[in-house]
Design a protein around this motif. Structure first.
Motif, PDB file in Angstrom:
ATOM      1  N   PRO A  32     -53.552 -48.352  -9.876  1.00  0.00           N
ATOM      2  CA  PRO A  32     -52.930 -48.433  -8.443  1.00  0.00           C
ATOM      3  C   PRO A  32     -52.761 -50.011  -8.172  1.00  0.00           C
ATOM      4  O   PRO A  32     -53.563 -51.047  -8.833  1.00  0.00           O
ATOM      5  CB  PRO A  32     -54.076 -48.211  -7.359  1.00  0.00           C
ATOM      6  CG  PRO A  32     -55.447 -48.065  -8.198  1.00  0.00           C
ATOM      7  CD  PRO A  32     -55.197 -47.756  -9.453  1.00  0.00           C
ATOM      8  N   THR A  34     -52.266 -53.374  -5.891  1.00  0.00           N
ATOM      9  CA  THR A  34     -52.717 -53.915  -4.429  1.00  0.00           C
ATOM     10  C   THR A  34     -51.345 -53.998  -3.738  1.00  0.00           C
ATOM     11  O   THR A  34     -51.313 -53.768  -2.360  1.00  0.00           O
ATOM     12  CB  THR A  34     -53.326 -55.337  -4.462  1.00  0.00           C
ATOM     13  OG1 THR A  34     -54.587 -55.004  -5.194  1.00  0.00           O
ATOM     14  CG2 THR A  34     -53.799 -55.896  -3.121  1.00  0.00           C
ATOM     15  N   SER A  35     -50.229 -54.200  -4.225  1.00  0.00           N
ATOM     16  CA  SER A  35     -48.952 -53.888  -3.981  1.00  0.00           C
ATOM     17  C   SER A  35     -48.458 -55.355  -3.482  1.00  0.00           C
ATOM     18  O   SER A  35     -47.792 -56.322  -3.919  1.00  0.00           O
ATOM     19  CB  SER A  35     -48.617 -52.765  -3.117  1.00  0.00           C
ATOM     20  OG  SER A  35     -47.307 -52.393  -2.972  1.00  0.00           O
ATOM     21  N   ARG A  52     -51.734 -56.931 -10.153  1.00  0.00           N
ATOM     22  CA  ARG A  52     -51.854 -55.918  -9.074  1.00  0.00           C
ATOM     23  C   ARG A  52     -51.039 -56.277  -8.116  1.00  0.00           C
ATOM     24  O   ARG A  52     -50.931 -55.502  -7.067  1.00  0.00           O
ATOM     25  CB  ARG A  52     -53.359 -55.587  -8.769  1.00  0.00           C
ATOM     26  CG  ARG A  52     -54.203 -54.977 -10.036  1.00  0.00           C
ATOM     27  CD  ARG A  52     -55.486 -54.613  -9.346  1.00  0.00           C
ATOM     28  NE  ARG A  52     -55.270 -53.510  -8.459  1.00  0.00           N
ATOM     29  CZ  ARG A  52     -56.378 -53.268  -7.861  1.00  0.00           C
ATOM     30  NH1 ARG A  52     -57.706 -53.585  -7.659  1.00  0.00           N
ATOM     31  NH2 ARG A  52     -56.214 -52.350  -6.604  1.00  0.00           N
ATOM     32  N   ASP A 177     -46.482 -49.540  -2.615  1.00  0.00           N
ATOM     33  CA  ASP A 177     -46.674 -48.694  -3.867  1.00  0.00           C
ATOM     34  C   ASP A 177     -47.253 -47.375  -3.637  1.00  0.00           C
ATOM     35  O   ASP A 177     -46.854 -46.132  -4.304  1.00  0.00           O
ATOM     36  CB  ASP A 177     -47.443 -49.560  -5.006  1.00  0.00           C
ATOM     37  CG  ASP A 177     -47.305 -48.732  -6.330  1.00  0.00           C
ATOM     38  OD1 ASP A 177     -46.257 -48.835  -6.995  1.00  0.00           O
ATOM     39  OD2 ASP A 177     -48.494 -48.268  -6.816  1.00  0.00           O
ATOM     40  N   GLU A 178     -48.119 -47.309  -3.073  1.00  0.00           N
ATOM     41  CA  GLU A 178     -48.984 -45.984  -2.330  1.00  0.00           C
ATOM     42  C   GLU A 178     -47.974 -44.914  -1.972  1.00  0.00           C
ATOM     43  O   GLU A 178     -48.368 -43.862  -1.644  1.00  0.00           O
ATOM     44  CB  GLU A 178     -50.179 -46.112  -1.881  1.00  0.00           C
ATOM     45  CG  GLU A 178     -50.118 -46.806  -0.662  1.00  0.00           C
ATOM     46  CD  GLU A 178     -50.123 -48.283  -0.416  1.00  0.00           C
ATOM     47  OE1 GLU A 178     -50.406 -48.836   0.713  1.00  0.00           O
ATOM     48  OE2 GLU A 178     -49.867 -48.868  -1.322  1.00  0.00           O
ATOM     49  N   GLU A 179     -46.858 -45.422  -1.268  1.00  0.00           N
ATOM     50  CA  GLU A 179     -45.948 -44.584  -0.472  1.00  0.00           C
ATOM     51  C   GLU A 179     -44.487 -44.177  -1.375  1.00  0.00           C
ATOM     52  O   GLU A 179     -43.778 -43.742  -0.779  1.00  0.00           O
ATOM     53  CB  GLU A 179     -45.837 -45.146   0.984  1.00  0.00           C
ATOM     54  CG  GLU A 179     -47.093 -45.538   1.808  1.00  0.00           C
ATOM     55  CD  GLU A 179     -46.608 -46.053   2.887  1.00  0.00           C
ATOM     56  OE1 GLU A 179     -45.460 -46.175   3.471  1.00  0.00           O
ATOM     57  OE2 GLU A 179     -47.493 -46.370   3.954  1.00  0.00           O
ATOM     58  N   ARG A 222     -43.441 -50.528 -12.748  1.00  0.00           N
ATOM     59  CA  ARG A 222     -44.068 -50.808 -11.493  1.00  0.00           C
ATOM     60  C   ARG A 222     -43.443 -51.830 -10.708  1.00  0.00           C
ATOM     61  O   ARG A 222     -43.841 -52.722  -9.842  1.00  0.00           O
ATOM     62  CB  ARG A 222     -45.410 -50.943 -11.783  1.00  0.00           C
ATOM     63  CG  ARG A 222     -45.879 -52.216 -12.558  1.00  0.00           C
ATOM     64  CD  ARG A 222     -47.149 -52.246 -12.781  1.00  0.00           C
ATOM     65  NE  ARG A 222     -48.134 -51.924 -11.942  1.00  0.00           N
ATOM     66  CZ  ARG A 222     -49.430 -51.977 -12.197  1.00  0.00           C
ATOM     67  NH1 ARG A 222     -49.845 -51.769 -13.448  1.00  0.00           N
ATOM     68  NH2 ARG A 222     -50.232 -51.770 -11.240  1.00  0.00           N
TER      69      ARG A 222
END
Length: 244
Positions: A32, A34-35, A52, A177-179, A222
């Protein structure tokens, strides 16, 4: 390093389905991100080199002198200028090159000194960041005035780094990133599928966004996902972009 919650930047916008300039070939299972980091000091933009981090945002205050200058740019003809800047050029040389660029596109640079100086400062800043993270290389500068959305679909860039600063009008929209559904992104599905209910965040005028692209070493699959915003009727968006 100063950071704040991503929700503090939330600016809901409607999604628009269209084609992207570039899509990654396929999603990969990666650690993952931190974006995104938010900073109040330009020197902290160097954190973009962290594996990250995919987006560093420098929250600058708007400059009224520059606001007045860009508000006077011609609306009857749109500006779309692009030049290559050398990695050994100085800030003064960047400013002279940008002045020539405006003249080539029938924009008289007289009275635009504050704006030109700010763009030249950002070019020098970006050039230094590129040297430290990617090594010396030419950078491409683009100055645009826009009366409509240019890249409405969420996408990633085939670049190492991209700097974006909107001087007037709505700023670039992005997703953490998590969305993001990167499978939907890779399969060229509509925006609704890519963001699956998430609300885009947006850069504010004068903020500087440093976006990590697919070509940054170790960042394939990414790149920071973003899109151009819709431009309200009878308004003009003034954008400065630097690519490496």
């Amino acid at each position: 390093m100063t950071a704040m919650a991503l929700n503090d930047l939330a600016t809901p916008q409607g999604s628009v389905a269209s084609e992207s300039r570039f899509e990654p070939a396929a999603p990969r299972r990666l650690p993952p991100l931190t974006s995104v980091i938010l900073v109040d000091d330009a020197q902290q933009l160097d954190n973009i080199g962290h594996p990250r981090i995919s987006l560093a945002i420098w929250r600058r205050q708007a400059d009224p002198k520059i606001e007045r200058v860009v508000a006077g740019l011609p609306t009857e003809r749109l500006l779309n200028g692009r030049i290559a800047l050398g990695s050994t050029e100085t800030q003064a040389q960047f400013m002279a090159r940008l002045q020539d660029l405006l003249q080539e596109h029938a924009v008289e640079p007289a009275g635009l000194g504050w704006w030109l100086a700010d763009m030249a400062m950002l070019a020098e800043l970006f050039n230094g960041l590129v040297k430290r993270t990617l090594g010396p290389r030419p950078i491409t500068a683009r100055v645009e005035t826009l009366d409509r959305v240019s890249c409405p679909r969420f996408h990633v860039d085939r670049t190492g780094l991209r700097l974006l600063c909107t001087y007037q009008g709505p700023g670039t929209e992005w997703l953490p990133d998590e969305e993001i559904d990167r499978s939907a992104l890779a399969n060229r599905q509509p925006n609704d599928a890519i963001q699956h209910g998430a609300q885009p965040r947006a850069l504010q005028p004068f903020w500087v966004g440093l976006f990590k692209g697919e070509c940054f070493p170790g960042n394939a699959g990414r790149g920071q996902v973003h899109r151009s915003p819709a431009v309200p009727p009878d308004e003009l968006r003034v954008l400065f972009c630097l690519d490496a």
